[in-house]
Scaffold this active site. Structure first.
Site, PDB file in Angstrom:
ATOM      1  N   HIS A  34       0.870  -1.203   0.000  1.00 37.33           N
ATOM      2  CA  HIS A  34       0.000   0.000   0.000  1.00 37.33           C
ATOM      3  C   HIS A  34       0.894   1.236   0.000  1.00 37.33           C
ATOM      4  O   HIS A  34       1.431   1.613   1.026  1.00 37.33           O
ATOM      5  CB  HIS A  34      -0.896   0.001   1.255  1.00 37.33           C
ATOM      6  N   HIS A  74       1.481   5.328  -1.736  1.00 35.81           N
ATOM      7  CA  HIS A  74       1.095   6.481  -2.574  1.00 35.81           C
ATOM      8  C   HIS A  74       2.378   7.103  -3.109  1.00 35.81           C
ATOM      9  O   HIS A  74       3.133   7.718  -2.352  1.00 35.81           O
ATOM     10  CB  HIS A  74       0.348   7.535  -1.749  1.00 35.81           C
ATOM     11  N   LEU A  75       2.611   6.929  -4.408  1.00 40.09           N
ATOM     12  CA  LEU A  75       3.831   7.515  -4.996  1.00 40.09           C
ATOM     13  C   LEU A  75       3.554   8.876  -5.635  1.00 40.09           C
ATOM     14  O   LEU A  75       4.491   9.569  -6.029  1.00 40.09           O
ATOM     15  CB  LEU A  75       4.439   6.559  -6.021  1.00 40.09           C
ATOM     16  N   ASN A 104      -5.247   7.078  -6.110  1.00 43.56           N
ATOM     17  CA  ASN A 104      -5.995   8.318  -5.811  1.00 43.56           C
ATOM     18  C   ASN A 104      -5.261   9.566  -6.282  1.00 43.56           C
ATOM     19  O   ASN A 104      -5.016  10.488  -5.526  1.00 43.56           O
ATOM     20  CB  ASN A 104      -6.346   8.409  -4.313  1.00 43.56           C
ATOM     21  N   HIS A 134     -10.567   0.860   1.942  1.00 42.48           N
ATOM     22  CA  HIS A 134     -10.390   1.891   2.971  1.00 42.48           C
ATOM     23  C   HIS A 134     -11.643   1.805   3.842  1.00 42.48           C
ATOM     24  O   HIS A 134     -12.715   2.247   3.428  1.00 42.48           O
ATOM     25  CB  HIS A 134     -10.236   3.281   2.342  1.00 42.48           C
ATOM     26  N   HIS A 173      -4.627  -0.568   6.045  1.00 37.59           N
ATOM     27  CA  HIS A 173      -4.256   0.178   7.258  1.00 37.59           C
ATOM     28  C   HIS A 173      -5.213  -0.074   8.436  1.00 37.59           C
ATOM     29  O   HIS A 173      -5.932   0.811   8.875  1.00 37.59           O
ATOM     30  CB  HIS A 173      -4.103   1.681   6.997  1.00 37.59           C
ATOM     31  N   LEU A 179      -5.338   9.270   7.802  1.00 39.05           N
ATOM     32  CA  LEU A 179      -6.605   8.541   7.911  1.00 39.05           C
ATOM     33  C   LEU A 179      -6.371   7.088   7.535  1.00 39.05           C
ATOM     34  O   LEU A 179      -5.648   6.829   6.568  1.00 39.05           O
ATOM     35  CB  LEU A 179      -7.656   9.178   6.988  1.00 39.05           C
ATOM     36  N   HIS A 216       2.668  14.649   1.492  1.00 38.87           N
ATOM     37  CA  HIS A 216       2.014  15.943   1.199  1.00 38.87           C
ATOM     38  C   HIS A 216       3.058  17.017   1.453  1.00 38.87           C
ATOM     39  O   HIS A 216       3.852  16.910   2.400  1.00 38.87           O
ATOM     40  CB  HIS A 216       0.842  16.185   2.154  1.00 38.87           C
ATOM     41  N   ALA A 246      -4.580  14.925   5.140  1.00 41.75           N
ATOM     42  CA  ALA A 246      -4.356  13.649   5.827  1.00 41.75           C
ATOM     43  C   ALA A 246      -3.297  12.849   5.095  1.00 41.75           C
ATOM     44  O   ALA A 246      -3.372  12.671   3.885  1.00 41.75           O
ATOM     45  CB  ALA A 246      -5.660  12.866   5.873  1.00 41.75           C
TER      46      ALA A 246
HETATM   47  C1  NCD Z   1      -3.806   9.055   1.930  1.00 49.88           C
HETATM   48  C2  NCD Z   1      -3.369  10.089   0.895  1.00 49.88           C
HETATM   49  O1  NCD Z   1      -2.870  11.159   1.269  1.00 49.88           O
HETATM   50  O2  NCD Z   1      -3.493   9.814  -0.310  1.00 49.88           O
HETATM   51  N1  NCD Z   1      -3.929   9.708   3.202  1.00 49.88           N
HETATM   52  C3  NCD Z   1      -3.890   9.114   4.410  1.00 49.88           C
HETATM   53  O3  NCD Z   1      -4.135   9.817   5.404  1.00 49.88           O
HETATM   54  N2  NCD Z   1      -3.608   7.859   4.560  1.00 49.88           N
HETATM   55  C4  NCD Z   1      -5.065   8.396   1.502  1.00 49.88           C
HETATM   56  C5  NCD Z   1      -5.422   7.162   2.302  1.00 49.88           C
HETATM   57  O4  NCD Z   1      -4.806   6.111   2.133  1.00 49.88           O
HETATM   58  O5  NCD Z   1      -6.320   7.238   3.128  1.00 49.88           O
HETATM   59 ZN    ZN Z   2      -3.379   5.022   1.590  1.00 49.95          ZN
END
Ligand code: NCD
Ligand code: ZN
Length: 361
Positions: A27, A29-30, A55, A150, A188, A233, A265, A277
């Site tokens: 899991h 996010h790149l 996303n 999620h 998660h 989150l 972020h 988040a």
């Molecule tokens: C993730 C994101 O920023 O893309 N944020 C997070 O708080 N985990 C999205 C997600 O996996 O919920």
């Molecule tokens: Zn995530």
């Protein structure tokens, strides 16, 4: 005050190093563009494969957009990296069973991701009514494609710390009953109750656990003032849940595996009137996981959690190479620069007891 001072976990062993089959991140996010280029070297130095979260803006909803995103990721890898991105389909209420099957059969999708609309970052195009996707889930059952969930309700009347528990009762358990052959990853996991639900459905339901949920509890968010860089989150929960997650991850239970949920972020989006988040933990993920296993006296279970349980669930081969983690104090940068701004690293700037050693192909 550093996190380790806040949470004096049990003393660690004296094992000098541990060598495991190369691990994967199930899991991650790149992102895209400059952020992708800045964060990907951390993931490729830790992991051989990654389940890539879809996303983006706009979300990755078609086979073609996933192929194009995969190409951008492959191009952004540091030279010599053999990192394999495993792509996911962002489910919307308009997703069709045929598109899902086509992408899976063509080897583009490894899984599909279900975001309840509004539950988290860039999830507004997600799903309001899960039942609308019944034909998609039926097809996924048939072709053996996992859905990654999620698991939080978005109802404002539900307390934010209860949203995962309510989702599991109201949405996940009925979904599992309606689709008996559906393979599900609860992403998660943050509560003791979700751990039990995963265990009760062993084999067809698995859970990923992040490094930060093994370290932070909900008090961490408010410790000494509001801590935007600990906000993600699902939000960290009560200490009893953190302890249950540590137990689940380190117990040797084959239903749990790594999913860092590293979610970068820019600092300006975190230290803002409305904080985004997500926690960028990609650079310190393995160092954190191995520290937790060490503290729990569970280093012999580390390889299964990091490198064996995930491939088994996804029906993929275990990686061939090895990675060594060493008990050698090390410090990552506090933040990384991106296009004139920066992104704060989880546990960056802190001296960590474990560090990455050699990777062998
Ligand atoms: C993730 C994101 O920023 O893309 N944020 C997070 O708080 N985990 C999205 C997600 O996996 O919920
Ligand atoms: Zn995530």
């Amino acid at each position: 005050m550093s996190i380790s001072e806040l949470f004096p976990d049990p003393p660690a062993s004296t094992v000098p190093s541990i060598t495991i089959k190369r691990p994967d991140d199930w899991h991650i996010h790149l992102r895209d563009g400059d952020v992708l280029k800045a964060v990907i070297p951390f993931t490729t130095s830790q992991f051989a494969r990654g389940i890539i979260m879809p996303n983006l803006v706009p979300p990755v909803t078609t086979v073609e957009s996933a192929q194009a995103y995969r190409e951008r990721i492959l191009k952004a890898r540091p030279e010599g990296s053999d990192f394999t991105p495993l792509m996911t389909c962002y489910l919307t209420e308009a997703t069709t069973a045929d598109e899902i099957e086509r992408g899976f059969k063509e080897g583009v999708w490894a899984a599909a991701k279900l975001y309840p609309a509004g539950a988290t970052t860039n999830s507004h195009a997600g799903v309001r009514d899960i039942q609308v996707l019944a034909p998609v889930f039926e097809r996924m059952e048939k072709i053996g494609m996992p859905v990654l969930i999620h698991g939080e309700v978005t109802d404002w009347s539900v307390d934010i710390f209860d949203r995962e528990a309510v989702f599991m009762e109201q949405k996940l358990l009925p979904l599992l009953k309606r689709h008996l052959g559906l393979k599900v990853v609860v992403e998660h996991v943050t509560t003791a109750e979700t751990v039990e639900i995963v265990r009760a459905h062993a084999g067809r339901v698995a859970g990923t656990i992040t490094p930060h949920h093994l370290i932070l509890n909900r008090s961490s968010l408010f410790n000494g003032g509001l801590q935007p860089h600990f906000y993600c989150l699902p939000v960290a929960k009560h200490e009893r849940h953190r302890l249950a997650l540590r137990q689940a991850a380190t117990s040797g239970d084959g239903n749990f595996f790594i999913g860092t949920d590293s979610a970068p972020h820019l600092r300006s989006a975190k230290q803002a009137e409305c904080c985004a988040a997500g926690i960028f933990c990609g650079a310190t993920a393995l160092q954190t996981y191995v520290q937790v296993f060490d503290e729990e006296g569970a280093l012999p279970h580390f390889e299964a959690f990091a490198s064996l349980n995930g491939p088994r669930f996804y029906g993929l081969p275990v990686n061939t190479g090895t990675l060594t983690l060493e008990r050698r104090p090390d410090r990552q940068m506090a933040a990384i620069e991106v296009a004139g701004e920066d992104i704060v690293m989880f546990r960056g700037g802190e001296q960590l007891p474990w560090s990455l050693g050699e990777t062998r192909p």
